[in-house]
Design a protein around this motif. Structure first.
Motif, PDB file in Angstrom:
ATOM      1  N   ASP A  45       0.812  -1.209   0.000  1.00 53.76           N
ATOM      2  CA  ASP A  45       0.000   0.000   0.000  1.00 53.76           C
ATOM      3  C   ASP A  45       0.852   1.267   0.000  1.00 53.76           C
ATOM      4  OD1 ASP A  45      -2.490  -1.169  -0.221  1.00 53.76           O
ATOM      5  OD2 ASP A  45      -2.667  -1.515   1.926  1.00 53.76           O
ATOM      6  N   THR A  94       1.582   1.754  -3.409  1.00 46.55           N
ATOM      7  CA  THR A  94       0.427   2.363  -4.069  1.00 46.55           C
ATOM      8  C   THR A  94       0.460   3.878  -3.904  1.00 46.55           C
ATOM      9  OG1 THR A  94      -0.964   0.406  -3.782  1.00 46.55           O
ATOM     10  CG2 THR A  94      -2.092   2.508  -4.059  1.00 46.55           C
ATOM     11  N   ASN A 153       3.214   4.981  -6.151  1.00 44.25           N
ATOM     12  CA  ASN A 153       3.251   4.326  -7.463  1.00 44.25           C
ATOM     13  C   ASN A 153       4.672   3.850  -7.754  1.00 44.25           C
ATOM     14  OD1 ASN A 153       2.037   3.272  -9.741  1.00 44.25           O
ATOM     15  ND2 ASN A 153       2.392   5.108 -10.980  1.00 44.25           N
ATOM     16  N   CYS A 180      -9.112   4.725  -1.349  1.00 44.18           N
ATOM     17  CA  CYS A 180      -9.702   3.904  -2.418  1.00 44.18           C
ATOM     18  C   CYS A 180     -11.222   3.842  -2.296  1.00 44.18           C
ATOM     19  CB  CYS A 180      -9.101   2.503  -2.394  1.00 44.18           C
ATOM     20  SG  CYS A 180      -7.362   2.438  -2.900  1.00 44.18           S
ATOM     21  N   ARG A 229      -6.175  -1.044  -7.643  1.00 41.74           N
ATOM     22  CA  ARG A 229      -5.995  -0.289  -6.398  1.00 41.74           C
ATOM     23  C   ARG A 229      -5.327   1.064  -6.628  1.00 41.74           C
ATOM     24  NH1 ARG A 229      -7.066  -1.238  -1.187  1.00 41.74           N
ATOM     25  NH2 ARG A 229      -5.628  -0.761   0.508  1.00 41.74           N
ATOM     26  N   ARG A 230      -4.304   1.139  -7.435  1.00 40.25           N
ATOM     27  CA  ARG A 230      -3.666   2.429  -7.696  1.00 40.25           C
ATOM     28  C   ARG A 230      -4.639   3.366  -8.415  1.00 40.25           C
ATOM     29  NH1 ARG A 230       0.097   6.572  -6.617  1.00 40.25           N
ATOM     30  NH2 ARG A 230       0.090   7.863  -8.487  1.00 40.25           N
ATOM     31  N   TYR A 235      -6.970   4.667  -5.919  1.00 44.66           N
ATOM     32  CA  TYR A 235      -6.243   5.637  -5.090  1.00 44.66           C
ATOM     33  C   TYR A 235      -6.129   6.974  -5.830  1.00 44.66           C
ATOM     34  CZ  TYR A 235      -2.500   7.784  -2.380  1.00 44.66           C
ATOM     35  OH  TYR A 235      -1.749   8.653  -1.619  1.00 44.66           O
TER      36      TYR A 235
END
Length: 426
Positions: free
Chosen positions: A84, A87, A90, A288, A300-301, A304
């Motif tokens: 995470d 995330t 990135n 998210c 997920r990214r 986000y």
């Protein structure tokens, strides 16, 4: 420079759901009286679930480096937390490293680069938080390197790209700078700065302090390739007691303090409680969850990114209201007796921080006057080590800093404006 150009307020019903997720959103923790908290660049609102998850996991006595079921459960929490953090940044490579604080992270990693990378100078700016600036100064002095300091721009509240790049040469070890200022709110053009710096010295090390910017906007290490970048969970809806840094692959291979039997990518010393990883996963879960309101993706990214975009848009809209007001309430720019410092018109180059002065009222007195109206702000003055260099670079002796968060409402901003008008007219 910014992933959001225009502001857009969150739907009132959604904002209500958001506010329920944060502790003490409109209440003083001690007196239980109503208040408006506008010091999120100093303290910060806490996500309830982040604290709950930390407490829940921290009660478990098992060690994650074992093989029984509960230990594996804790190990999985750590792995998810690291994913995470990737995330947030990135970051598809490099290492994620825990430290006691984000300041400790930047100090430690600045020292590793300064000691082990060839060169004669380090470049930084006058805008830096002491954790980054003092680290650069300390290790420049320790290893006999020149420290080159780019000046701030007194109009934008940031630092111009060319002021930084003209200090870089083939002997520059590293470029150390802040993503966005916690004094002016100015967001630096990180992508252009890095691109232009690498034109001059392709292998220059890039070290960035992202503590201020991380809760307000996107960071994308696929676009801005860096060697070190940090953030502080307690400034990002999370809890105190830990800081995290991303360290690039090449920087992990430098001689760090490390347990000798571990790989280069395993730079953590000792055991970080799994609760810290559970808490940061709760933060990313929240962003998210917000992103799900604006996109149908399951990545997920991407979720986000959608969540952080909504956060940035809401904050930008609130910033516009704070500065310009509404038809019925005057903004800071319209109020007689109020000076808005570093009031750069392009709000896409600003995080949600505003510094003001009230005519004839000392900064500390003004803070007290706001407090009597149950509004918490903070004074940044040149006598403080945390603001002296930055303020003096802007020819300022101080400011009352207003630093809201996305979980706050238009009504709170309007109340602040009404109280400000009352104070300057009294």
């Amino acid at each position: 420079m910014s992933h959001v150009a225009e502001g857009k307020l969150l739907d009132s019903e959604l904002l209500g759901e958001i506010r329920e997720k944060f502790a003490y959103i409109d209440t003083d923790p001690l007196t239980k009286e109503a208040r408006i908290f506008l010091d999120n660049a100093g303290g910060s609102f806490r996500l309830k679930l982040a604290n709950e998850r930390f407490a829940e996991i921290d009660l478990i006595p098992d060690h994650p480096m074992r093989e029984h079921r509960t230990a594996v459960y804790l190990s999985d929490i750590e792995k998810q937390g690291i994913d995470d953090i990737r995330t947030i940044f990135n970051a598809k490579n490099g290492a994620i490293v825990p430290y006691y604080t984000a300041s400790q992270a930047i100090f430690n990693l600045t020292g590793v680069v300064a000691e082990h990378v060839e060169g004669t100078n380090i470049v930084t700016t006058a805008l830096e938080h002491p954790s980054l600036y003092d680290a650069a100064q300390f290790y420049a002095d320790k290893f006999g390197k020149e420290l080159r300091v780019a000046p701030t721009n007194k109009i934008t509240g940031g630092v111009d790209v060319e002021e930084i790049t003209k200090l870089i040469d083939k002997d520059t070890i590293s470029l150390n700078f802040i993503y966005a200022s916690n004094i002016s709110g100015g967001i630096l053009d990180v992508e252009t700065i890095i691109k232009e710096a690498k034109k001059i010295k392709p292998d220059i090390y890039i070290i960035i302090d992202a503590v201020q910017h991380a809760p307000h906007g996107l960071i994308d290490l696929e676009k801005t390739v860096v060697d070190v970048i940090n953030f502080a969970p307690y400034k990002f809806f999370g809890i105190r007691g830990v800081g995290f840094a991303y360290v690039s692959d090449r920087a992990t291979h430098l001689p760090h303090q490390r347990l000798l039997g571990k790989s280069d990518e395993e730079l953590g010393l000792g055991s970080v409680t799994p609760g810290h990883y559970a808490a940061i996963s709760a933060v990313v879960d929240y962003v998210c969850w917000l992103g799900e309101k604006f996109t149908n993706t399951s990545d997920r990214r991407s979720l986000y990114e959608a969540g952080m975009t909504a956060i940035s848009q809401h904050e930008r809209a609130l910033l516009q209201i704070l500065l310009d007001g509404t038809e019925s309430v005057d903004g800071l720019r319209m109020l007689d007796g109020v000076t808005v410092h570093l009031d750069y018109e392009d709000l896409s180059k600003r995080d949600f921080i505003v510094g003001i002065s009230l005519e004839g009222i000392d900064y500390n007195v003004a803070v007290d006057l706001y407090s009597r109206e149950n509004i918490i702000v903070y004074d940044r003055v040149a006598s403080s080590i945390y603001s002296k260099r930055m303020l003096e670079s802007f020819d300022m002796d101080g400011a009352i800093r207003i630093s809201p968060m996305h979980c706050q409402s238009k009504e709170e901003i309007l109340t602040f404006l009404k109280v400000t008008k009352k104070i300057v007219n009294s």
